[in-house]
Write an enzyme that holds these catalytic residues in place. Structure first.
Site, PDB file in Angstrom:
ATOM      1  N   ARG A  78      77.302 -33.217 -51.628  1.00  0.00           N
ATOM      2  CA  ARG A  78      76.670 -33.851 -51.339  1.00  0.00           C
ATOM      3  C   ARG A  78      75.184 -32.668 -51.647  1.00  0.00           C
ATOM      4  NH1 ARG A  78      77.588 -34.911 -45.400  1.00  0.00           N
ATOM      5  NH2 ARG A  78      76.326 -32.668 -45.541  1.00  0.00           N
ATOM      6  N   TYR A 132      53.918 -50.515 -51.243  1.00  0.00           N
ATOM      7  CA  TYR A 132      55.136 -51.052 -51.510  1.00  0.00           C
ATOM      8  C   TYR A 132      55.549 -52.055 -50.323  1.00  0.00           C
ATOM      9  CZ  TYR A 132      60.112 -51.852 -53.430  1.00  0.00           C
ATOM     10  OH  TYR A 132      61.326 -52.057 -53.186  1.00  0.00           O
ATOM     11  N   ASP A 204      53.564 -42.544 -53.438  1.00  0.00           N
ATOM     12  CA  ASP A 204      54.156 -43.818 -54.344  1.00  0.00           C
ATOM     13  C   ASP A 204      53.571 -43.023 -55.859  1.00  0.00           C
ATOM     14  OD1 ASP A 204      56.419 -45.383 -55.883  1.00  0.00           O
ATOM     15  OD2 ASP A 204      56.603 -46.269 -53.843  1.00  0.00           O
ATOM     16  N   LYS A 229      63.032 -47.149 -61.526  1.00  0.00           N
ATOM     17  CA  LYS A 229      62.095 -47.855 -63.076  1.00  0.00           C
ATOM     18  C   LYS A 229      62.449 -46.737 -63.863  1.00  0.00           C
ATOM     19  CE  LYS A 229      61.118 -49.990 -58.718  1.00  0.00           C
ATOM     20  NZ  LYS A 229      61.724 -50.764 -58.356  1.00  0.00           N
TER      21      LYS A 229
END
Ligand SMILES: Cc1ncc(COP(=O)(O)O)c(C=O)c1O
Length: 411
Positions: A78, A132, A204, A229
């Site tokens: 992790r 968003y 963002d 993206k």
């Protein structure tokens, strides 16, 4: 196993002996070189996919030496392996002024991870009204439940943000350009006003990536990317990142660690592979996107094109001043017509897929669904959001021309 990798120092000192000090190079060179430390690539061009949960130590002393967890020292899956560290280092290299990057299982998780790192019960968050959708849902759901109040602000507020800052305000969240409606914000002015009052700023930055908008250099503290993206670029991975200044990096990491957030080695490897061609792809998305956007602007069925590089877009002047380019995502405002006619137009397109996640090599069209609290932009007709991919723009334009010919405006 742990002895296979000599422990390099954390990102703060990138030009280690044996590392590939790339800080001074230009962007295209950085895209090729960044994150490719010899100890991570082990003689290959790309680091391998280092999947791990358990790390085995040679002794209890070695186990203790791996604490506290830090980049470059195997500790527990992790907390990263060379594949994740390579991507983090590369993303940090691309953001002038940044100190560290953390990975999350999606862009939405990165937004949540960044906000939860800086907010606490009783705080007020200033959130851009064009954010968003799932970012708004986070504010209205989980953050509200944990005692954080959200106040939405006009994306074009600029220096006026100072008037909204009260005693409880802790952070300002920006997204530029805005989701679906593409308002470009005056980021340096908003960040300067926030900084003057001791607030944290988050952005963002998925649309521009650090290549087209170096957010931390513009005054932002935490820069968030949905790597899903453009970083991935091939519509086949889910990953998010947050890149932080030195001041915010420890808070970001401690929140990430207790929430157990991590990006997988496979997704990091794919993202790193995508990153190598990001410059080339963005240039072509820009070129194709502008070709298609300019053509659309001249069609009688179209009222306006909301593309940051075109004058009809609110905040175009900030795009001209602050950005180094435009990616391939923009919206079109139809001249009249109803949503049913708009949906038929989208359905009739052959080369544009209908799907949410953009930034891949393929073109998309979608009917945007957006919410507002502080502002309500007036549009002449329904909106269509386009992502222009890497196809030949002549073919895309022919497809659009055929679909537009069947578009009937209401009344
Ligand atoms: C601007 C923006 N930010 C964040 C996200 C979330 O990214 P992900 O799909 O990886 O959760 C998206 C996804 O569409 C987005 O468009």
């Amino acid at each position: 196993m742990s002895s296979l990798i000599p422990p390099p120092s954390p990102k703060a000192a990138p030009a280690e002996p044996g590392g590939r000090g790339v800080t001074e190079h230009k962007k295209d060179t950085q895209l090729v070189e960044a994150g490719r430390r010899a100890e991570w690539t082990q003689g290959l061009v790309n680091p391998a996919v280092w999947r791990a949960s358990t790390i085995l130590f040679d002794s209890v002393a070695d186990l203790h030496a791996a604490n506290p967890p830090r980049d470059g020292v195997l500790h527990y899956g992790r907390n990263g392996t060379p594949t994740m560290w390579a991507l983090c280092e590369a993303l940090t290299e691309l953001e002038p002024g940044a100190a560290a990057t953390r990975l999350y299982p999606s862009g939405a998780a990165a937004v949540a991870g960044a906000l939860l790192a800086v907010l606490q019960a009783g705080d007020e968050l200033l959130m851009v009204d064009s954010a968003y959708g799932p970012t708004r849902a986070l504010c209205e759901g989980l953050l509200k439940r944990f005692g954080v109040t959200t106040v939405y602000y006009d994306p074009m507020i600029g220096a006026g943000i100072a008037e909204l800052i009260g005693e409880k305000t802790r952070a300002v969240f920006l997204e530029s350009p805005g989701t679906h409606t593409f308002e470009v914000q005056d980021v340096p002015t908003i960040c300067a006003a926030a900084k003057a009052r001791g607030l944290v700023t988050l952005i963002d930055n998925t649309w521009a990536t650090p290549l087209f908008f170096p957010a931390i250099a513009a005054g932002v503290d935490l820069s968030i990317l949905a790597c899903t993206k453009y970083i991935g670029g091939h519509a086949d991975l889910m990953l998010g990142s947050v890149t932080a200044t030195a001041a915010l990096a420890p808070r970001l990491e401690s929140a990430r660690r207790v929430m157990g957030q991590a990006g997988s080695a496979d997704e990091a490897w794919l993202a790193l592979r995508g990153l190598r061609t990001l410059g080339l792809r963005l240039e072509r998305h820009q070129e194709n996107g502008l070709r298609v956007a300019r053509w659309l602007k001249d069609q009688p069925q179209v009222a306006r094109v909301l593309h940051p590089a075109l004058p009809d877009c609110p905040g175009h002047e900030y795009w001209q001043r602050d950005f180094k380019g435009a990616s391939g995502l923009f919206s079109v405002v139809m001249k009249g017509g109803d949503e049913a006619a708009r949906d038929r137009l989208v359905d009739s397109l052959e080369l544009f897929g209908i799907g949410y996640s953009w930034g891949g090599y393929e073109s998309l069209a979608i009917p945007p669904d957006y919410q507002r609290t502080a502002t309500r932009p007036e549009f002449e007709g329904p909106l269509i959001r386009f992502h222009v991919g890497l196809e030949d723009p002549d073919d895309l334009i022919a497809d659009l021309a055929a679909a537009l010919a069947g578009y009937c405006a209401a009344g």
